[in-house]
Design a protein around this motif. Structure first.
Motif, short mmCIF file in Angstrom:
data_model
loop_
_atom_site.label_atom_id
_atom_site.label_comp_id
_atom_site.label_asym_id
_atom_site.label_seq_id
_atom_site.Cartn_x
_atom_site.Cartn_y
_atom_site.Cartn_z
N GLU A 22 0.84 -1.21 0.00
CA GLU A 22 0.00 0.00 0.00
C GLU A 22 0.87 1.25 0.00
OE1 GLU A 22 -3.21 2.64 0.10
OE2 GLU A 22 -3.07 0.53 -0.46
N ARG A 23 1.94 1.21 0.75
CA ARG A 23 2.86 2.35 0.79
C ARG A 23 3.50 2.57 -0.58
NH1 ARG A 23 8.26 3.32 1.23
NH2 ARG A 23 8.86 5.24 2.27
N ALA A 24 3.90 1.50 -1.22
CA ALA A 24 4.51 1.61 -2.55
C ALA A 24 3.51 2.18 -3.56
CB ALA A 24 5.00 0.25 -3.01
N ARG A 25 2.26 1.74 -3.49
CA ARG A 25 1.21 2.27 -4.38
C ARG A 25 1.00 3.75 -4.12
NH1 ARG A 25 -3.28 4.27 -4.29
NH2 ARG A 25 -3.61 3.92 -2.08
N MET A 26 0.98 4.14 -2.85
CA MET A 26 0.76 5.53 -2.48
C MET A 26 1.93 6.41 -2.95
SD MET A 26 -0.45 7.07 1.23
CE MET A 26 0.60 5.93 2.08
N VAL A 27 3.15 5.91 -2.81
CA VAL A 27 4.32 6.66 -3.26
C VAL A 27 4.25 6.90 -4.76
CG1 VAL A 27 6.82 6.47 -3.61
CG2 VAL A 27 5.85 5.98 -1.37
N MET A 28 3.90 5.89 -5.51
CA MET A 28 3.79 6.04 -6.97
C MET A 28 2.69 7.04 -7.35
SD MET A 28 6.19 4.25 -8.19
CE MET A 28 5.79 4.22 -9.91
N ALA A 29 1.56 6.99 -6.64
CA ALA A 29 0.47 7.92 -6.92
C ALA A 29 0.89 9.35 -6.59
CB ALA A 29 -0.77 7.53 -6.10
N GLN A 30 1.61 9.54 -5.50
CA GLN A 30 2.05 10.88 -5.13
C GLN A 30 3.08 11.42 -6.12
OE1 GLN A 30 3.36 10.17 -1.12
NE2 GLN A 30 1.35 10.60 -0.25
N ARG A 31 3.97 10.57 -6.59
CA ARG A 31 4.96 11.00 -7.59
C ARG A 31 4.26 11.43 -8.88
NH1 ARG A 31 9.55 6.32 -6.77
NH2 ARG A 31 10.35 7.14 -4.81
N ALA A 32 3.28 10.65 -9.29
CA ALA A 32 2.53 11.00 -10.51
C ALA A 32 1.80 12.32 -10.33
CB ALA A 32 1.55 9.88 -10.86
N GLU A 33 1.22 12.52 -9.17
CA GLU A 33 0.50 13.76 -8.89
C GLU A 33 1.45 14.96 -8.90
OE1 GLU A 33 -2.50 15.58 -5.48
OE2 GLU A 33 -2.04 13.44 -5.51
#
Length: 89
Positions: A22-33
C-alpha cells in the motif's frame, strides 16, 4: 529459540506485506501527482510569460509607446508580475 525468532520474523513480514505494498502504491500515486502538478505549473508559467510579452506593442505603436514612456511602465509591470511567482521553471 532461533527457530522461534525466525518464525516470529516471518510472521511479522507476512503481516506487514499489505502495508508495504500500500505504501509503494501511495508513493507512486504521489509521484505521478507531483509530476502532473509540475507540468501544469510549467505550462501556466509559459502562458503568463507570453501574456506579459504580448502587452508590449511593436512597430509604430511600439515606437510611440517608447516616446510616451508607456513602454517602460509596461516593462516594470511585467517585471513585478513575473517576480510575484515564487519559482519560475
Amino acid at each position: 529459540m532461533k527457530d522461534y525468532i525466525a518464525q516470529v520474523k516471518d510472521q511479522h513480514r507476512k503481516d506487514t506485506l499489505p502495508f508495504v505494498s500500500e505504501r509503494a502504491r501511495m508513493v507512486m500515486a504521489q509521484r505521478a501527482e507531483r509530476d502532473d502538478l509540475k507540468a501544469k505549473q510549467d505550462q501556466r508559467w509559459i502562458e503568463e510569460t507570453k501574456a506579459r510579452q504580448d502587452r508590449l506593442n511593436t512597430g509604430l505603436r511600439g515606437i510611440f509607446n517608447r516616446l510616451t514612456g508607456t513602454h517602460r511602465a509596461t516593462i516594470k509591470r511585467n517585471e513585478r508580475e513575473g517576480s510575484a511567482h515564487l519559482c519560475p521553471p
